[in-house]
Design a protein around this motif. Structure first.
Motif, PDB file in Angstrom:
ATOM      1  N   VAL A  75       2.861  10.528  -9.279  1.00  0.00           N
ATOM      2  CA  VAL A  75       2.312  10.627 -10.638  1.00  0.00           C
ATOM      3  C   VAL A  75       1.075  11.523 -10.642  1.00  0.00           C
ATOM      4  O   VAL A  75       0.902  12.366 -11.525  1.00  0.00           O
ATOM      5  N   GLY A  76       0.208  11.367  -9.646  1.00  0.00           N
ATOM      6  CA  GLY A  76      -1.006  12.172  -9.580  1.00  0.00           C
ATOM      7  C   GLY A  76      -0.737  13.643  -9.340  1.00  0.00           C
ATOM      8  O   GLY A  76      -1.383  14.513  -9.935  1.00  0.00           O
ATOM      9  N   PHE A  77       0.213  13.943  -8.473  1.00  0.00           N
ATOM     10  CA  PHE A  77       0.563  15.341  -8.208  1.00  0.00           C
ATOM     11  C   PHE A  77       1.109  15.999  -9.474  1.00  0.00           C
ATOM     12  O   PHE A  77       0.692  17.098  -9.844  1.00  0.00           O
ATOM     13  N   VAL A 127       0.835  -1.203   0.000  1.00  0.00           N
ATOM     14  CA  VAL A 127       0.000   0.000   0.000  1.00  0.00           C
ATOM     15  C   VAL A 127       0.867   1.250   0.000  1.00  0.00           C
ATOM     16  O   VAL A 127       0.618   2.188  -0.761  1.00  0.00           O
ATOM     17  N   ILE A 128       1.896   1.261   0.822  1.00  0.00           N
ATOM     18  CA  ILE A 128       2.731   2.455   0.943  1.00  0.00           C
ATOM     19  C   ILE A 128       3.504   2.713  -0.346  1.00  0.00           C
ATOM     20  O   ILE A 128       3.547   3.850  -0.837  1.00  0.00           O
ATOM     21  N   ILE A 129       4.092   1.693  -0.927  1.00  0.00           N
ATOM     22  CA  ILE A 129       4.878   1.888  -2.149  1.00  0.00           C
ATOM     23  C   ILE A 129       3.991   2.325  -3.317  1.00  0.00           C
ATOM     24  O   ILE A 129       4.305   3.284  -4.028  1.00  0.00           O
ATOM     25  N   PHE A 130       2.856   1.661  -3.505  1.00  0.00           N
ATOM     26  CA  PHE A 130       1.976   2.049  -4.603  1.00  0.00           C
ATOM     27  C   PHE A 130       1.291   3.391  -4.336  1.00  0.00           C
ATOM     28  O   PHE A 130       0.984   4.121  -5.275  1.00  0.00           O
ATOM     29  N   SER A 131       1.059   3.732  -3.080  1.00  0.00           N
ATOM     30  CA  SER A 131       0.505   5.042  -2.757  1.00  0.00           C
ATOM     31  C   SER A 131       1.502   6.146  -3.068  1.00  0.00           C
ATOM     32  O   SER A 131       1.131   7.203  -3.585  1.00  0.00           O
ATOM     33  N   LEU A 132       2.759   5.898  -2.749  1.00  0.00           N
ATOM     34  CA  LEU A 132       3.791   6.877  -3.074  1.00  0.00           C
ATOM     35  C   LEU A 132       3.921   7.059  -4.579  1.00  0.00           C
ATOM     36  O   LEU A 132       4.010   8.188  -5.078  1.00  0.00           O
ATOM     37  N   LEU A 156      -6.101   9.589 -17.091  1.00  0.00           N
ATOM     38  CA  LEU A 156      -6.554   8.195 -17.082  1.00  0.00           C
ATOM     39  C   LEU A 156      -5.493   7.268 -16.469  1.00  0.00           C
ATOM     40  O   LEU A 156      -5.813   6.387 -15.670  1.00  0.00           O
ATOM     41  N   VAL A 157      -4.230   7.493 -16.816  1.00  0.00           N
ATOM     42  CA  VAL A 157      -3.146   6.695 -16.230  1.00  0.00           C
ATOM     43  C   VAL A 157      -3.073   6.919 -14.726  1.00  0.00           C
ATOM     44  O   VAL A 157      -2.922   5.980 -13.938  1.00  0.00           O
ATOM     45  N   THR A 158      -3.224   8.167 -14.301  1.00  0.00           N
ATOM     46  CA  THR A 158      -3.211   8.477 -12.872  1.00  0.00           C
ATOM     47  C   THR A 158      -4.374   7.823 -12.160  1.00  0.00           C
ATOM     48  O   THR A 158      -4.222   7.297 -11.054  1.00  0.00           O
ATOM     49  N   TRP A 159      -5.547   7.832 -12.780  1.00  0.00           N
ATOM     50  CA  TRP A 159      -6.710   7.203 -12.156  1.00  0.00           C
ATOM     51  C   TRP A 159      -6.496   5.703 -11.991  1.00  0.00           C
ATOM     52  O   TRP A 159      -6.841   5.132 -10.960  1.00  0.00           O
ATOM     53  N   LEU A 160      -5.894   5.063 -12.989  1.00  0.00           N
ATOM     54  CA  LEU A 160      -5.636   3.627 -12.892  1.00  0.00           C
ATOM     55  C   LEU A 160      -4.626   3.312 -11.792  1.00  0.00           C
ATOM     56  O   LEU A 160      -4.788   2.345 -11.040  1.00  0.00           O
ATOM     57  N   LEU A 161      -3.577   4.117 -11.656  1.00  0.00           N
ATOM     58  CA  LEU A 161      -2.629   3.923 -10.556  1.00  0.00           C
ATOM     59  C   LEU A 161      -3.285   4.160  -9.200  1.00  0.00           C
ATOM     60  O   LEU A 161      -3.013   3.445  -8.229  1.00  0.00           O
ATOM     61  N   THR A 162      -4.158   5.148  -9.136  1.00  0.00           N
ATOM     62  CA  THR A 162      -4.866   5.428  -7.889  1.00  0.00           C
ATOM     63  C   THR A 162      -5.813   4.290  -7.541  1.00  0.00           C
ATOM     64  O   THR A 162      -5.941   3.918  -6.366  1.00  0.00           O
ATOM     65  N   LEU A 163      -6.464   3.702  -8.549  1.00  0.00           N
ATOM     66  CA  LEU A 163      -7.325   2.542  -8.292  1.00  0.00           C
ATOM     67  C   LEU A 163      -6.523   1.350  -7.788  1.00  0.00           C
ATOM     68  O   LEU A 163      -6.983   0.609  -6.908  1.00  0.00           O
ATOM     69  N   LEU A 164      -5.329   1.160  -8.321  1.00  0.00           N
ATOM     70  CA  LEU A 164      -4.471   0.084  -7.840  1.00  0.00           C
ATOM     71  C   LEU A 164      -4.098   0.299  -6.374  1.00  0.00           C
ATOM     72  O   LEU A 164      -4.205  -0.623  -5.559  1.00  0.00           O
ATOM     73  N   ALA A 165      -3.688   1.512  -6.034  1.00  0.00           N
ATOM     74  CA  ALA A 165      -3.339   1.814  -4.642  1.00  0.00           C
ATOM     75  C   ALA A 165      -4.566   1.711  -3.736  1.00  0.00           C
ATOM     76  O   ALA A 165      -4.474   1.224  -2.601  1.00  0.00           O
ATOM     77  N   MET A 166      -5.726   2.149  -4.226  1.00  0.00           N
ATOM     78  CA  MET A 166      -6.946   2.049  -3.425  1.00  0.00           C
ATOM     79  C   MET A 166      -7.348   0.595  -3.206  1.00  0.00           C
ATOM     80  O   MET A 166      -7.797   0.220  -2.125  1.00  0.00           O
TER      81      MET A 166
END
Length: 167
Positions: free
Chosen positions: A77-79, A67-72, A105-115
């Motif tokens: 990427v999102g910022f 969670v921490i690594i994918f959140s970072l 869209l790429v940011t949303w997919l990474l955020t979904l993975l972290a979520m």
């Protein structure tokens, strides 16, 4: 969508996402730093399979590291995407909006993975209050990033329709 309504909605969501992604970066970076500082003393007492990983998190559960690594990763990427997206939305032309919707869209997919990993961490068991904050912000960000991506995409459709009529 009325002229200008999509631009203001996308701009407001991008500004909101800048602040939320900064919170994610701050909490995830703190957790990585805390894990690195405490790894040596805590992991030296563990059995060999747990000592194979370079960072051992003395808080949370077994899903915490992912969670921490994918959140970072999603936070950085999102910022960056939100900052460049603000510039693209202010230009409000077809090429810049198409770039903004693709990166969004790429940011949303990474955020979904972290979520998704955060939801798994919640399902596994007890976590620290800082990690609960990170999980909550990730869940909120998955929704706001979806709406932001949709608003930018509707802006692409609006600019495309306006350009087609002028030709």
């Amino acid at each position: 969508m009325a002229s200008g309504a999509g631009k203001s909605a996308a701009f407001a969501l991008l500004v909101l996402n800048v602040f939320l992604y900064f919170i994610v970066i701050a909490i995830a970076a703190w957790a990585v730093n805390h894990g690195i500082e405490r790894s040596r003393e805590t992991a030296s007492q563990l059995s060999p399979p747990a000592r194979l990983f370079p960072i051992y998190y003395p808080f949370g559960n077994m899903a915490t590291g992912f969670v921490i690594i994918f959140s970072l990763l999603a936070g950085v990427v999102g910022f960056t995407t939100s900052i460049t997206g603000i510039n693209n939305v202010l230009q409000w032309n077809a090429p810049s909006l198409q770039a903004a919707v693709a990166s969004s869209l790429v940011t949303w997919l990474l955020t979904l993975l972290a979520m998704g990993l955060a939801c798994k961490e919640i399902d596994v068991g007890w976590t620290d209050s800082n990690l609960r904050t990170l999980e909550t912000v990730l869940i909120m960000l998955s929704g706001t990033q979806l709406f932001c991506t949709a608003a930018i995409y509707l802006g692409v459709e609006e600019v495309g329709a306006r350009t087609t009529v002028l030709i």
